[in-house]
Design a protein around this motif. Structure first.
Motif, mmCIF file in Angstrom:
data_model
loop_
_atom_site.group_PDB
_atom_site.id
_atom_site.type_symbol
_atom_site.label_atom_id
_atom_site.label_comp_id
_atom_site.label_asym_id
_atom_site.label_seq_id
_atom_site.Cartn_x
_atom_site.Cartn_y
_atom_site.Cartn_z
ATOM 1 N N VAL A 71 1.019 -1.267 -0.124
ATOM 2 C CA VAL A 71 0.106 -0.104 0.063
ATOM 3 C C VAL A 71 1.026 1.196 0.013
ATOM 4 N N LYS A 72 0.597 1.970 -0.874
ATOM 5 C CA LYS A 72 1.578 3.398 -1.331
ATOM 6 C C LYS A 72 1.536 3.950 0.108
ATOM 7 N N SER A 73 2.947 4.230 0.844
ATOM 8 C CA SER A 73 2.948 5.034 1.792
ATOM 9 C C SER A 73 2.577 4.325 3.232
ATOM 10 N N CYS A 74 2.072 3.263 3.135
ATOM 11 C CA CYS A 74 2.285 2.512 4.369
ATOM 12 C C CYS A 74 3.738 1.688 4.778
ATOM 13 N N ARG A 75 3.720 0.877 5.798
ATOM 14 C CA ARG A 75 4.855 0.160 6.227
ATOM 15 C C ARG A 75 5.165 -0.793 5.225
ATOM 16 N N GLY A 76 6.591 -0.836 5.032
ATOM 17 C CA GLY A 76 7.060 -1.688 3.958
ATOM 18 C C GLY A 76 7.112 -3.088 4.654
ATOM 19 N N VAL A 77 7.243 -4.126 3.711
ATOM 20 C CA VAL A 77 7.400 -5.549 3.913
ATOM 21 C C VAL A 77 8.830 -6.026 3.732
ATOM 22 N N ALA A 78 9.682 -6.350 4.883
ATOM 23 C CA ALA A 78 11.000 -6.880 4.543
ATOM 24 C C ALA A 78 10.943 -8.494 4.105
ATOM 25 N N VAL A 79 11.504 -8.701 2.950
ATOM 26 C CA VAL A 79 11.467 -10.025 2.661
ATOM 27 C C VAL A 79 12.913 -10.718 2.410
ATOM 28 N N GLY A 80 12.997 -12.008 2.390
ATOM 29 C CA GLY A 80 14.223 -12.811 2.021
ATOM 30 C C GLY A 80 14.494 -12.841 0.535
ATOM 31 N N ARG A 81 13.485 -13.042 -0.469
ATOM 32 C CA ARG A 81 13.577 -12.986 -1.629
ATOM 33 C C ARG A 81 12.258 -12.410 -2.387
ATOM 34 N N ALA A 82 12.498 -11.834 -3.535
ATOM 35 C CA ALA A 82 11.295 -11.067 -4.190
ATOM 36 C C ALA A 82 11.514 -11.453 -5.569
ATOM 37 N N GLN A 83 10.147 -11.703 -6.397
ATOM 38 C CA GLN A 83 10.205 -11.675 -7.719
ATOM 39 C C GLN A 83 10.342 -10.174 -8.166
ATOM 40 N N VAL A 84 10.941 -10.053 -9.254
ATOM 41 C CA VAL A 84 11.080 -8.630 -9.820
ATOM 42 C C VAL A 84 10.380 -8.990 -11.186
ATOM 43 N N VAL A 118 2.416 5.634 7.725
ATOM 44 C CA VAL A 118 3.464 5.017 7.808
ATOM 45 C C VAL A 118 3.489 3.833 9.021
ATOM 46 N N LEU A 119 2.449 4.208 10.041
ATOM 47 C CA LEU A 119 2.069 3.300 10.775
ATOM 48 C C LEU A 119 1.153 2.024 10.473
ATOM 49 N N VAL A 120 0.715 2.068 9.324
ATOM 50 C CA VAL A 120 -0.309 1.143 9.015
ATOM 51 C C VAL A 120 0.612 -0.306 8.365
ATOM 52 N N SER A 121 0.646 -1.244 9.147
ATOM 53 C CA SER A 121 1.579 -2.697 8.764
ATOM 54 C C SER A 121 0.665 -3.437 7.822
ATOM 55 N N VAL A 122 1.460 -4.234 6.804
ATOM 56 C CA VAL A 122 0.484 -4.736 5.617
ATOM 57 C C VAL A 122 1.180 -6.072 5.774
#
Length: 342
Positions: A71-84, A118-122
């Motif tokens: 969600v734009k401007s909400c908290r990011g999700v840290a991941v170990g791998r991602a598809q680009v 920015v406090l909203v977690s997704v």
């Protein structure tokens, strides 16, 4: 460059890349190490002539962290791998900035206007987008929305784009949390027409497209750049202030500004423009409080563009570099970052 990093760069070479005597000497070792070490370190330059130009790989860093911001401007999700993908990073059902908070007239809402976003977690679970925020009950909404939900015409930085409305429940949830005028949440679907990056900044190519990001599928920042900035600040900031997709270590401060064609895993990316920074960087990611001054003022003291590029960046300081996607694939934390050079 010398030592293990240079050796790794040479070992990554394959047919179609330039080989030197040092690389030839390492051939038996490379064969023993096998395909795992060499994952994604080359490809024939179909349609681009890269094979004919015989580019070589120079290791310039290592992936330290990966972030997806559903969600734009909400908290990011840290991941170990991602598809680009051509339109940005993806992990499972979470795609980078494929959801957007809008006013009832369709204009976007970001942390520039509502810093507490920015406090909203997704997160995602069983086909649902999960939202959490302080003093709010956890909310789940389906990733695949009912067709009866209306498609809204939205507006991002003066450009039109569509989004399917996510429903009244999440609209009320967001409005209640922000204590704001009525807001809605919309989702970009694959059948919808993306925005052309070139319509935002002319230096992008006509093939570069995005959903709800500002202008680019990916933003890369180095750990060294953040450390350089923090060495000048009384109150330190986090990488979360700058919302990159890829955080790179093992390089010099602002070295990422010079990268043009790079290879990470089996993903090829092309550097486009630097990221011109705004007041969103002054939102504290832990409190949702907008400072309006730091780190922006300090960045302005030493990170303004060359006068010849003022028509692109104006008076905004630069921090991080945008990249477009030339070849899709998978990247992981720990992957080497290679620069493809002549």
């Amino acid at each position: 460059m010398s030592g293990p990093r240079a050796a790794a760069g040479l070992l990554a070479a394959r047919p179609g890349w330039a080989w030197g005597p040092a690389a030839a000497a390492l051939l038996p070792l490379g064969a023993l190490l096998g395909a795992a070490l060499l994952r994604g370190a080359w490809r024939w330059g179909a349609g681009r002539g890269w094979g004919r130009r015989r580019r070589r790989l120079q290791r310039v860093g290592t992936v330290l962290k990966l972030f997806v911001y559903p969600v734009k401007s909400c908290r990011g999700v840290a991941v170990g791998r991602a598809q680009v993908t051509p339109m940005g990073l993806r992990t499972g059902e979470l795609r980078d900035r494929f959801w957007l908070v809008v006013k009832e007239d369709g204009h976007m809402v970001t942390a520039r206007q509502e810093p507490r976003l920015v406090l909203v977690s997704v997160d995602s679970e069983n086909g649902h987008l999960i939202l959490e925020a302080p003093e709010m009950k956890k909310l789940a909404l389906p990733v695949k929305l009912p067709r009866k939900n209306p498609v809204r015409n939205c507006r991002i930085f003066g450009l039109d784009i569509q989004g399917r409305d996510c429903g009244d429940e999440v609209a009320q949830w967001i409005t209640t949390f922000l204590k704001s005028e009525p807001y809605r949440l919309v989702h970009f679907e694959p059948s919808m027409v993306p925005r052309k990056s070139k319509d935002i900044i002319n230096l992008f190519r006509s093939t570069d497209e995005v959903a709800y990001p500002d202008c680019s599928p990916a933003l890369i920042i180095s750990e060294a750049s953040l450390e350089d900035l923090n060495s000048r600040l009384e109150k330190k900031v986090k990488i979360e202030n700058f919302r990159p997709n890829i955080l790179v270590t093992d390089c010099s401060p602002f070295e990422e500004d010079t990268w043009e064609d790079i290879l990470i895993g089996d993903v090829e990316m092309k550097g486009t423009v630097c990221c011109a920074r705004c007041i969103l960087t002054t939102v504290n990611p832990d409190t949702g409080v907008l400072d309006r001054k730091e780190p922006l003022e300090t960045l302005k003291s030493y990170r303004l563009c060359d006068p010849s590029e003022r028509h692109i960046y104006k008076s905004s300081p630069l921090f991080g570099r945008y990249f477009a996607v030339d070849k899709t694939g998978t990247i992981r934390v720990g992957d080497p970052v290679y620069k493809m050079v002549q």
